[in-house]
Structure formats: C-alpha cells, structure tokens
Write a protein that holds these residues in place. Sequence first.
Motif, mmCIF file in Angstrom:
data_model
loop_
_atom_site.group_PDB
_atom_site.id
_atom_site.type_symbol
_atom_site.label_atom_id
_atom_site.label_comp_id
_atom_site.label_asym_id
_atom_site.label_seq_id
_atom_site.Cartn_x
_atom_site.Cartn_y
_atom_site.Cartn_z
ATOM 1 N N SER A 1 -10.184 28.488 -19.315
ATOM 2 C CA SER A 1 -10.143 29.726 -18.528
ATOM 3 C C SER A 1 -11.161 30.756 -18.984
ATOM 4 O O SER A 1 -11.593 31.600 -18.185
ATOM 5 N N VAL A 2 -11.539 30.733 -20.272
ATOM 6 C CA VAL A 2 -12.487 31.747 -20.757
ATOM 7 C C VAL A 2 -13.941 31.339 -20.538
ATOM 8 O O VAL A 2 -14.849 32.163 -20.703
ATOM 9 N N LEU B 1 -21.102 42.436 -27.998
ATOM 10 C CA LEU B 1 -19.783 42.895 -28.457
ATOM 11 C C LEU B 1 -18.807 42.972 -27.289
ATOM 12 O O LEU B 1 -17.624 42.613 -27.422
ATOM 13 N N PHE B 2 -19.305 43.429 -26.143
ATOM 14 C CA PHE B 2 -18.462 43.510 -24.951
ATOM 15 C C PHE B 2 -18.010 42.113 -24.515
ATOM 16 O O PHE B 2 -16.846 41.925 -24.132
ATOM 17 N N ILE B 3 -18.911 41.145 -24.578
ATOM 18 C CA ILE B 3 -18.564 39.769 -24.200
ATOM 19 C C ILE B 3 -17.488 39.214 -25.132
ATOM 20 O O ILE B 3 -16.505 38.601 -24.689
ATOM 21 N N ILE B 4 -17.678 39.432 -26.447
ATOM 22 C CA ILE B 4 -16.707 38.934 -27.431
ATOM 23 C C ILE B 4 -15.332 39.551 -27.188
ATOM 24 O O ILE B 4 -14.302 38.868 -27.203
ATOM 25 N N LEU B 5 -15.318 40.881 -26.944
ATOM 26 C CA LEU B 5 -14.058 41.564 -26.676
ATOM 27 C C LEU B 5 -13.418 41.056 -25.389
ATOM 28 O O LEU B 5 -12.189 40.858 -25.332
ATOM 29 N N LEU C 1 -9.731 39.320 -25.109
ATOM 30 C CA LEU C 1 -8.692 39.847 -24.228
ATOM 31 C C LEU C 1 -8.303 38.826 -23.156
ATOM 32 O O LEU C 1 -7.112 38.670 -22.847
ATOM 33 N N ALA C 2 -9.307 38.131 -22.618
ATOM 34 C CA ALA C 2 -9.032 37.123 -21.586
ATOM 35 C C ALA C 2 -8.184 35.991 -22.156
ATOM 36 O O ALA C 2 -7.268 35.487 -21.488
ATOM 37 N N ALA C 3 -8.471 35.598 -23.403
ATOM 38 C CA ALA C 3 -7.710 34.529 -24.042
ATOM 39 C C ALA C 3 -6.250 34.934 -24.236
ATOM 40 O O ALA C 3 -5.327 34.143 -23.983
#
Length: 227
Positions: A15-16, A193-197, A201-203
């Motif tokens: 899903s991520v 950093l935004f992608i990692i966050l 959160l998506a996970a």
Amino acid sequence: MKKKTSVVSTLVQVSVIPVIILGIILTLMTYNNLNSSILSGVENELAGTAKMLYSNIKETGNGRLNYFKGKLESGGVLLNADAIVRQVKEDTGNDATIFWGDKRVATTIIDSDGKSAVGTKASETVVLQVIDGGMPYFSTHADINGEKYYGYYIPIINRDGKTVGMVFAGCEADKASKFVDASTKKVLGVSVLFIILSIFLAAIIMKRIIYRFLGLRDYMQNIAEGD
C-alpha cells in the motif's frame, strides 16, 4: 497469528508503494520547477542590471553615440565609460560591460591574473543574436577570458536605429550555480523528509485499516460458522 501478521505486513508494504512513487515524482517536479524558477530570477536580476547600465549611458550623454580613438562619446560629450560600469557594479554587485560593435571597450571583468577583459570580443552567437538581430540575449555559458558567466546582453541602438554595440551584465557561473544548487538542495531535503513522514503515516493508517478489515472478516466467518 503469525500468518495474519505476515499478511498485514505484506499488504502495508504494497500500500505504501504508490506513496513512494508519488513522492518521488513530486520531488523531481519540485526540483525542476524550483531550478527553473531560480534561474529565471538570475536572468531577471541581470536584465535589470543591463537596463540600468544602458540607461546610465543614455542619460550621461545627450545625443548620438560614437566611439573615436578609444573614447566613447555622445553628441560630442566624452563619456567616462569606465566610471559608468564601475558604478553599476557597485550598485548591483554584478559585472558590467560596454561593447562597441563586438569589442569590449569598458568592463569590470578581470581575469585570474588581474588583467582587464577590455579589447576582447563577444562570441559569434552573441553577435548574431544581439548586434545582427537587435534582440536581448541571456546566456548561462558565456565564456569570457576562459571564465564561465551567466550574462544578459542588450543592444545599444543609436537614434538612427542602427545597432552600434551592446551592454552586458553578468555574474560568474560558479557562484550562480552554487546558489542555485544550495537552494534546490534545501527544498530537496525538505521533500525527502516529507516523503519519509508520509510513508510512516501511511503505513500506520493502512495497518490499522487492514487489521480492522481482517478482524471484521474473521467476525463474519465466525458468524457464518455458527460460533
């Protein structure tokens, strides 16, 4: 239980993946757009400096420009071309040059040995675009005495409509490139950093949704089996 956990883990990972792909695409788009935007800003700044130089030449003189015996004059009034380009550099921080034809007759540019670029000529590309074509020209790879410059050229047009020279405003390409790179890297770092966050959160969200879904599935199975 281990099988359920494994299924959840697999579904979360799957899903991520779209989030990661979307994040990479957005980061690349942001990087390219920002790079173009900053470069456009450099062009606009140099265009403003070149226009200032052109205006100073016109305001200092009072007539038709002429270059005679190494001196630039306007309507018979001798112009201190060296002082004009020096003042522009002091005011803007950008290098300034006055061309008569394709030759530099006044400039703030010096080479690594401290030698002035006065007497050197513009490239054929610049001459074709500015002097022959009568159009402004922006270059990100102007070669002056072996040094690369970002430069903006404007034709000097006399009252009779004839193009007699050019004005130039520029900055060393290395300095401009470092500024562009530093600015884009900052944005790139924030984007990563935004992608990692977002992935984190998506996970978490997907894990909760999947667990609830599996729990509901087990509940419905138990009802169907009469438990």
